[in-house]
Design a protein around this motif. Structure first.
Motif, PDB file in Angstrom:
ATOM      1  N   ALA A 142       0.834  -1.198   0.000  1.00 51.24           N
ATOM      2  CA  ALA A 142       0.000   0.000   0.000  1.00 51.24           C
ATOM      3  C   ALA A 142       0.873   1.254   0.000  1.00 51.24           C
ATOM      4  CB  ALA A 142      -0.925   0.005   1.214  1.00 51.24           C
ATOM      5  N   ALA A 143       0.443   2.256  -0.727  1.00 48.97           N
ATOM      6  CA  ALA A 143       1.245   3.475  -0.878  1.00 48.97           C
ATOM      7  C   ALA A 143       1.381   4.236   0.436  1.00 48.97           C
ATOM      8  CB  ALA A 143       0.621   4.380  -1.938  1.00 48.97           C
ATOM      9  N   LYS A 144       0.349   4.188   1.277  1.00 53.28           N
ATOM     10  CA  LYS A 144       0.422   4.878   2.563  1.00 53.28           C
ATOM     11  C   LYS A 144      -0.438   4.149   3.583  1.00 53.28           C
ATOM     12  CE  LYS A 144      -3.250   8.227   1.526  1.00 53.28           C
ATOM     13  NZ  LYS A 144      -3.604   9.663   1.488  1.00 53.28           N
ATOM     14  N   GLU A 145      -0.150   4.410   4.838  1.00 50.31           N
ATOM     15  CA  GLU A 145      -0.870   3.753   5.926  1.00 50.31           C
ATOM     16  C   GLU A 145      -2.209   4.440   6.142  1.00 50.31           C
ATOM     17  OE1 GLU A 145       0.366   3.674  10.345  1.00 50.31           O
ATOM     18  OE2 GLU A 145       1.562   2.120   9.372  1.00 50.31           O
ATOM     19  N   PRO A 146      -3.327   3.703   6.132  1.00 53.57           N
ATOM     20  CA  PRO A 146      -4.640   4.332   6.303  1.00 53.57           C
ATOM     21  C   PRO A 146      -4.913   4.691   7.762  1.00 53.57           C
ATOM     22  CG  PRO A 146      -4.885   1.972   6.123  1.00 53.57           C
ATOM     23  CD  PRO A 146      -3.426   2.257   5.906  1.00 53.57           C
ATOM     24  N   GLU A 147      -5.984   5.411   7.980  1.00 51.96           N
ATOM     25  CA  GLU A 147      -6.368   5.792   9.342  1.00 51.96           C
ATOM     26  C   GLU A 147      -6.639   4.555  10.201  1.00 51.96           C
ATOM     27  OE1 GLU A 147      -6.634   8.670  11.143  1.00 51.96           O
ATOM     28  OE2 GLU A 147      -5.442   9.481   9.488  1.00 51.96           O
ATOM     29  N   THR A 148      -7.354   3.594   9.611  1.00 52.47           N
ATOM     30  CA  THR A 148      -7.621   2.335  10.312  1.00 52.47           C
ATOM     31  C   THR A 148      -6.736   1.248   9.705  1.00 52.47           C
ATOM     32  OG1 THR A 148      -9.920   2.940  10.761  1.00 52.47           O
ATOM     33  CG2 THR A 148      -9.365   0.602  10.867  1.00 52.47           C
ATOM     34  N   LEU A 149      -5.813   0.738  10.501  1.00 49.74           N
ATOM     35  CA  LEU A 149      -4.875  -0.267  10.013  1.00 49.74           C
ATOM     36  C   LEU A 149      -5.598  -1.560   9.659  1.00 49.74           C
ATOM     37  CD1 LEU A 149      -1.804  -0.085  12.436  1.00 49.74           C
ATOM     38  CD2 LEU A 149      -1.846   0.534  10.018  1.00 49.74           C
ATOM     39  N   ARG A 150      -5.238  -2.130   8.532  1.00 51.02           N
ATOM     40  CA  ARG A 150      -5.734  -3.453   8.153  1.00 51.02           C
ATOM     41  C   ARG A 150      -4.686  -4.467   8.599  1.00 51.02           C
ATOM     42  NH1 ARG A 150      -6.019  -2.279   1.966  1.00 51.02           N
ATOM     43  NH2 ARG A 150      -4.020  -1.403   2.612  1.00 51.02           N
ATOM     44  N   VAL A 151      -5.028  -5.222   9.608  1.00 52.68           N
ATOM     45  CA  VAL A 151      -4.072  -6.123  10.253  1.00 52.68           C
ATOM     46  C   VAL A 151      -4.425  -7.564   9.924  1.00 52.68           C
ATOM     47  CG1 VAL A 151      -3.056  -6.842  12.439  1.00 52.68           C
ATOM     48  CG2 VAL A 151      -3.833  -4.475  12.145  1.00 52.68           C
ATOM     49  N   VAL A 152      -3.484  -8.303   9.366  1.00 52.46           N
ATOM     50  CA  VAL A 152      -3.711  -9.731   9.151  1.00 52.46           C
ATOM     51  C   VAL A 152      -3.204 -10.502  10.366  1.00 52.46           C
ATOM     52  CG1 VAL A 152      -3.888 -10.012   6.664  1.00 52.46           C
ATOM     53  CG2 VAL A 152      -1.662  -9.648   7.666  1.00 52.46           C
ATOM     54  N   GLY A 153      -3.949 -11.520  10.723  1.00 54.60           N
ATOM     55  CA  GLY A 153      -3.588 -12.353  11.858  1.00 54.60           C
ATOM     56  C   GLY A 153      -3.896 -13.801  11.568  1.00 54.60           C
ATOM     57  N   SER A 154      -3.418 -14.661  12.429  1.00 53.66           N
ATOM     58  CA  SER A 154      -3.563 -16.095  12.224  1.00 53.66           C
ATOM     59  C   SER A 154      -4.982 -16.555  12.506  1.00 53.66           C
ATOM     60  CB  SER A 154      -2.588 -16.849  13.137  1.00 53.66           C
ATOM     61  OG  SER A 154      -2.773 -18.240  13.024  1.00 53.66           O
ATOM     62  N   ARG A 155      -5.510 -17.395  11.616  1.00 58.64           N
ATOM     63  CA  ARG A 155      -6.830 -17.965  11.841  1.00 58.64           C
ATOM     64  C   ARG A 155      -6.763 -19.109  12.850  1.00 58.64           C
ATOM     65  NH1 ARG A 155     -11.289 -17.222   9.016  1.00 58.64           N
ATOM     66  NH2 ARG A 155     -10.326 -16.584   7.062  1.00 58.64           N
ATOM     67  N   SER A 156      -5.630 -19.845  12.862  1.00 60.77           N
ATOM     68  CA  SER A 156      -5.533 -21.025  13.726  1.00 60.77           C
ATOM     69  C   SER A 156      -4.671 -20.797  14.963  1.00 60.77           C
ATOM     70  CB  SER A 156      -4.945 -22.207  12.927  1.00 60.77           C
ATOM     71  OG  SER A 156      -5.813 -22.589  11.894  1.00 60.77           O
ATOM     72  N   HIS A 157      -3.918 -19.694  15.006  1.00 64.93           N
ATOM     73  CA  HIS A 157      -3.005 -19.452  16.125  1.00 64.93           C
ATOM     74  C   HIS A 157      -3.187 -18.041  16.683  1.00 64.93           C
ATOM     75  CE1 HIS A 157      -0.844 -23.138  14.965  1.00 64.93           C
ATOM     76  NE2 HIS A 157      -0.935 -22.692  13.738  1.00 64.93           N
ATOM     77  N   PRO A 158      -4.373 -17.705  17.210  1.00 65.25           N
ATOM     78  CA  PRO A 158      -4.556 -16.359  17.762  1.00 65.25           C
ATOM     79  C   PRO A 158      -3.661 -16.144  18.973  1.00 65.25           C
ATOM     80  CG  PRO A 158      -6.405 -17.778  18.347  1.00 65.25           C
ATOM     81  CD  PRO A 158      -5.574 -18.548  17.369  1.00 65.25           C
ATOM     82  N   SER A 159      -3.185 -14.923  19.150  1.00 65.16           N
ATOM     83  CA  SER A 159      -2.227 -14.622  20.218  1.00 65.16           C
ATOM     84  C   SER A 159      -2.688 -13.394  20.992  1.00 65.16           C
ATOM     85  CB  SER A 159      -0.838 -14.372  19.604  1.00 65.16           C
ATOM     86  OG  SER A 159       0.005 -13.692  20.496  1.00 65.16           O
ATOM     87  N   GLN A 160      -2.821 -13.544  22.311  1.00 68.12           N
ATOM     88  CA  GLN A 160      -3.180 -12.406  23.148  1.00 68.12           C
ATOM     89  C   GLN A 160      -2.080 -11.364  23.124  1.00 68.12           C
ATOM     90  OE1 GLN A 160      -6.168 -11.805  24.652  1.00 68.12           O
ATOM     91  NE2 GLN A 160      -5.282  -9.773  25.007  1.00 68.12           N
ATOM     92  N   GLU A 161      -0.828 -11.818  23.019  1.00 63.22           N
ATOM     93  CA  GLU A 161       0.295 -10.882  22.938  1.00 63.22           C
ATOM     94  C   GLU A 161       0.161  -9.961  21.724  1.00 63.22           C
ATOM     95  OE1 GLU A 161       4.462 -12.225  24.310  1.00 63.22           O
ATOM     96  OE2 GLU A 161       3.474 -14.070  23.662  1.00 63.22           O
ATOM     97  N   THR A 162      -0.308 -10.521  20.616  1.00 64.25           N
ATOM     98  CA  THR A 162      -0.499  -9.718  19.412  1.00 64.25           C
ATOM     99  C   THR A 162      -1.569  -8.653  19.632  1.00 64.25           C
ATOM    100  OG1 THR A 162       0.139 -11.587  18.008  1.00 64.25           O
ATOM    101  CG2 THR A 162      -1.069  -9.797  16.959  1.00 64.25           C
ATOM    102  N   VAL A 163      -2.663  -9.044  20.239  1.00 64.17           N
ATOM    103  CA  VAL A 163      -3.739  -8.093  20.526  1.00 64.17           C
ATOM    104  C   VAL A 163      -3.228  -6.980  21.442  1.00 64.17           C
ATOM    105  CG1 VAL A 163      -5.992  -7.813  21.631  1.00 64.17           C
ATOM    106  CG2 VAL A 163      -5.550  -9.817  20.193  1.00 64.17           C
ATOM    107  N   ASP A 164      -2.470  -7.345  22.467  1.00 62.21           N
ATOM    108  CA  ASP A 164      -1.930  -6.343  23.395  1.00 62.21           C
ATOM    109  C   ASP A 164      -0.978  -5.395  22.660  1.00 62.21           C
ATOM    110  OD1 ASP A 164      -3.349  -7.589  25.382  1.00 62.21           O
ATOM    111  OD2 ASP A 164      -1.630  -8.705  26.178  1.00 62.21           O
ATOM    112  N   TRP A 165      -0.178  -5.937  21.749  1.00 60.17           N
ATOM    113  CA  TRP A 165       0.785  -5.118  20.993  1.00 60.17           C
ATOM    114  C   TRP A 165       0.032  -4.118  20.112  1.00 60.17           C
ATOM    115  CZ3 TRP A 165       2.009  -4.196  15.863  1.00 60.17           C
ATOM    116  CH2 TRP A 165       3.254  -3.619  15.617  1.00 60.17           C
TER     117      TRP A 165
END
Length: 244
Positions: A142-165
């Motif tokens: 993407a050319a620039k970062e939008p106001e609302t970040l589009r974040v990809v995450g794991s479907r099978s390995h969700p991480s609370q640490e990722t959410v906290d980050w």
């Protein structure tokens, strides 16, 4: 060489689909309790046979044949890094979000990568200094970062640490769950902005997609901002990383 690697990836995808369309996955558990199917082994054999048939020969590290001593591989300048079927859990769930991954690593850096999703018939490629493609059409981050970040995450390995980050960023975001190395590829084609991975992965999980993202203008760094490098230590585990 890229066209030859794409053919090998497609052939591996065909071998995977032959199992995917059957009723017998022959699911086993490996030593780390992760699943292994007939499709993983079939793709591994197709890829290794294909790479060994190339005119230019390099050593191969595959997830299914990674028992190579550090003393031997630490001297390698170039080698193939392979995950024959990334997203085995997605394969077992039959959701189509699994990939074939082949990367060429030079002095710790992925310089060529092919990621093929056979169900989606999506072929991502990336070459150093030559750009990235999806089904032979140029892609870029993407050319620039939008106001609302589009974040990809794991479907099978969700991480609370990722959410906290992500919460600590103090910026609105939306989560786009998806399996396998497709997460990094979505960043490469500009459909997502960032993929923070604060959970365990191995080098073969990321090498090919890392090459695609780099060629598309993105980067993969550790959470400390250092470049994510390969074959620089005895174990294959990656540190936590951010693809953006």
């Amino acid at each position: 060489m890229l066209e030859e690697i794409k053919k090998i990836a497609r052939d591996a995808g065909t071998a995977i689909m032959n199992v995917y369309e059957s009723d017998d996955f022959d699911v086993q558990k490996k030593g780390d309790d992760s699943p292994l199917t007939k499709a993983d082994l079939a793709a591994h054999n197709v890829i290794c046979d294909g790479l060994r048939a190339l005119e230019t020969q390099y050593p191969i590290i595959s997830e299914e044949s990674s028992d190579i001593s550090w003393e031997q591989r630490k001297h390698w300048c170039r080698y193939w890094l392979v995950d024959p079927l990334d997203g085995t859990k997605e394969f077992i769930k039959r959701n189509g979000e699994f990939t074939v991954n082949i990367a060429l690593i030079e002095k710790g850096v992925p310089i060529l990568g092919v990621v093929y999703a056979p169900v989606l018939d999506a072929m991502y490629t990336g070459e150093r200094d030559r750009g990235a493609l999806l089904n032979d059409k140029a892609i870029s981050v993407a050319a620039k970062e939008p106001e609302t970040l589009r974040v990809v995450g794991s479907r099978s390995h969700p991480s609370q640490e990722t959410v906290d980050w992500l919460d600590a960023l103090g910026k609105p975001y939306e989560m786009l769950p998806i399996g396998s190395s497709l997460k990094i590829c979505l960043v490469a084609e500009g459909k997502a902005d960032i993929y923070p991975r604060l959970g365990p992965t191995c080098e073969w999980d990321t090498g090919a997609a890392h090459a695609v993202l780099s060629a598309a203008g993105g980067q993969v760094t550790t959470i400390n901002g250092e470049k994510l490098l390969y074959n620089q230590k005895e174990e294959y585990l990656n540190p936590y990383f951010i693809a953006r």
